[in-house]
Design a protein around this motif. Structure first.
Motif, PDB file in Angstrom:
ATOM      1  N   ASP A   1       1.000  -1.048   0.008  1.00 38.92           N
ATOM      2  CA  ASP A   1       0.047  -0.054  -0.028  1.00 38.92           C
ATOM      3  C   ASP A   1       0.864   1.320  -0.213  1.00 38.92           C
TER       4      ASP A   1
ATOM      5  N   GLN B   1       3.508   0.892  -3.474  1.00 36.29           N
ATOM      6  CA  GLN B   1       2.360   0.625  -4.997  1.00 36.29           C
ATOM      7  C   GLN B   1       3.486   0.356  -5.741  1.00 36.29           C
TER       8      GLN B   1
ATOM      9  N   ASN C   1       0.043   2.501 -10.221  1.00 32.09           N
ATOM     10  CA  ASN C   1      -0.705   3.482  -9.486  1.00 32.09           C
ATOM     11  C   ASN C   1      -2.148   2.833  -9.191  1.00 32.09           C
ATOM     12  N   TYR C   2      -2.109   1.428  -8.968  1.00 39.49           N
ATOM     13  CA  TYR C   2      -3.217   0.800  -8.795  1.00 39.49           C
ATOM     14  C   TYR C   2      -4.142   1.161  -7.413  1.00 39.49           C
TER      15      TYR C   2
ATOM     16  N   PRO D   1      -4.421   1.063  -2.921  1.00 40.85           N
ATOM     17  CA  PRO D   1      -4.142   0.431  -1.750  1.00 40.85           C
ATOM     18  C   PRO D   1      -4.973  -0.730  -1.741  1.00 40.85           C
TER      19      PRO D   1
END
Length: 476
Positions: A149, A152, A212-213, A215
């Motif tokens: 998280d 990332q 950049n998916y 948390p």
């Protein structure tokens, strides 16, 4: 104390040369000054620069330099058996139509060599849809949720596919980033790829990078396969191999800008050996000798009292009690048909054979800095932990014996659980056993640690229980 005269800047330069796992598990325990330096972003940034992970001219800054360093150390292919060297182990066959999945040797009939000569085999589909998958548990692979998280890191997917020259085929790929509840956070589902009959049969690679998916990513589902497009009996469908999933924190490096001269680096290396030479001098002092106001006391005492727990120094520190079958052996993690241990710093293990193998250590508490007064008056908790695992293809048995001994080496307290039997076909994941001695009374002067086991099939070789990462910690 000779160490007190070294400036903090020089210590930072020296410590940046130490391997990452030694920084955390050894050097950080020396004193509060070293702990604070090792916990600082400056140390890990310097270490990343020295290890070639980042350019000194780079303008990008990761959220956490220490995590950035360890993500690079942990970098590996998370897909198991990606090149078909272990049959279909680790793969979940979701669809198996036509004449089902099959494994063939490269280059195969009407095929081309693979670009990497180390790859010897591939999976091949048939005239009905064939799909297989793996579900990757990131926590089990050593990537904690809070690390994922916070950082990332990029998740890089690669897969290789090819068709036969004489038959058309279709290839499919589906990758999903999943939450703890296995709901889809983000996915990659490209269009089906059709390869016409009479193609050049060369291997092609598909790649996707998740960025950049957000948390919450805890699992990765990888699924691929396909079929032939002419419905020919046999194995004329798409071929796949060398699939990979990498956790990549990013490339901040620009090589060739290092300014240290050879002489400067040599001086730093000599300095680090000089400093680390004195660590054992500090650790061996008793609390009474150091004094309760000395900053070295709490860090020098609370540590693992087992010598060479990770097999990094062969069998040094261990007494071989039983050496049956083909005797004890040391192997690299994860080993044949094995799994990685959750601790990324542990890279080796001890393995037993087809007859009982046992080894032990006798810990002299006074020599380790725990005076009789400390042990009798404070009776600090003594925490025992040991890790063990079996191979997937062979059953094994694990044993552990811990004794608290008096000055005359008489047993005062004992922890001797029943042998643990791991059956053939178990998941081969590492397990740990923990026991805490508390309120054990006065008189404890030694701790005896013994463990080992054997395989349960009496197979020649080293198919018995595997042990590593043992620890005895006194909770001062």
């Amino acid at each position: 104390m000779i160490l007190s005269g070294i400036p903090e800047g020089a210590l930072l330069e020296i410590l940046s040369l130490v391997p990452a796992y030694d920084l955390i598990l050894r050097c950080r325990l020396v004193c509060s000054l070293w702990r604070d330096i090792i916990d600082s972003p400056a140390l890990w940034k310097k270490k990343c620069q020295r290890d070639g992970l980042v350019s000194k001219l780079s303008q990008r800054i990761p959220p956490d330099w220490r995590m950035f360093c360890f993500f690079h150390l942990k970098k590996k292919n998370l897909l198991k058996n990606s090149c078909a060297s272990e049959g279909f182990q680790h793969w979940n066959i979701e669809e198996n139509s036509g004449d089902e999945w099959k494994i063939e040797q490269l280059p195969g009939a009407h095929g081309q060599p693979f670009p990497d000569e180390k790859v010897k085999d591939y999976f091949v589909t048939s005239y009905g849809m064939c799909l297989k998958s793996q579900l990757i548990d990131l926590e089990a692979e050593g990537y904690p949720g809070h690390w994922m998280d916070a950082m990332q890191p990029d998740i890089v997917i690669r897969d290789w596919y090819a068709a036969r020259h004489d038959c058309g085929s279709m290839y499919v790929l589906d990758v999903q980033l999943l939450s703890k509840e296995k709901t889809i956070i983000e996915g990659f589902l490209p269009d089906q790829i059709f390869i016409e009959q009479w193609s050049d049969a060369k291997w092609s690679q598909i790649e996707h990078r998740f960025k950049n998916y957000g948390p919450g990513v805890r699992y990765i589902l990888f699924r691929h396969g396909g079929k032939d497009t002419q419905f020919w009996a046999g194995w004329y469908g798409i071929r796949v191999t060398n699939s990979s999933i990498l956790i990549d924190p990013g490339d901040l490096s620009t090589y060739g800008d290092k300014t240290e001269t050879f002489g400067y680096v040599l001086i730093l290396i000599l300095m680090i050996y000089f400093v680390l030479y004195h660590i054992e001098e500090v650790r061996s002092r008793s609390l009474c000798e150091i004094g309760t106001t000395n900053m070295w006391a709490p860090y020098s005492l609370k540590r693992n009292l087992i010598n060479n727990p990770w097999a990094l120094d062969d069998f040094n520190g261990w007494t071989i009690k039983e050496n049956g079958g083909d005797k004890w052996k040391i192997e690299d993690m994860p080993g044949g048909l094995g799994e990685e241990i959750p601790n990324p710093f542990v890279t080796k293990y001890f393995v037993t054979s087809y007859r009982s193998c046992k080894k032990s250590q006798l810990i002299n508490l006074k020599n380790e800095g725990f005076s009789d007064d400390i042990m009798d008056n404070f009776q600090p908790s003594i925490v025992i932990t040991d890790w063990f695992a079996g191979r997937r293809d062979c059953g094994c048995e694990y044993e552990l014996l811990i004794q608290l001994l008096s000055k005359d080496k008489k047993t005062l307290h004992e922890f001797h659980p029943k042998p643990v039997v791991l059956p053939e076909g178990s998941n081969s994941q590492w397990k740990h056993i923990t026991h805490t001695f508390s309120n054990y009374g006065p008189g404890v002067r030694y701790i005896y640690f013994e463990h080992g086991g054997k395989d349960t099939k009496t197979w020649a070789g080293w198919y018995g229980v595997r042990v590593t990462n043992s620890s005895v910690i006194i909770m001062i």
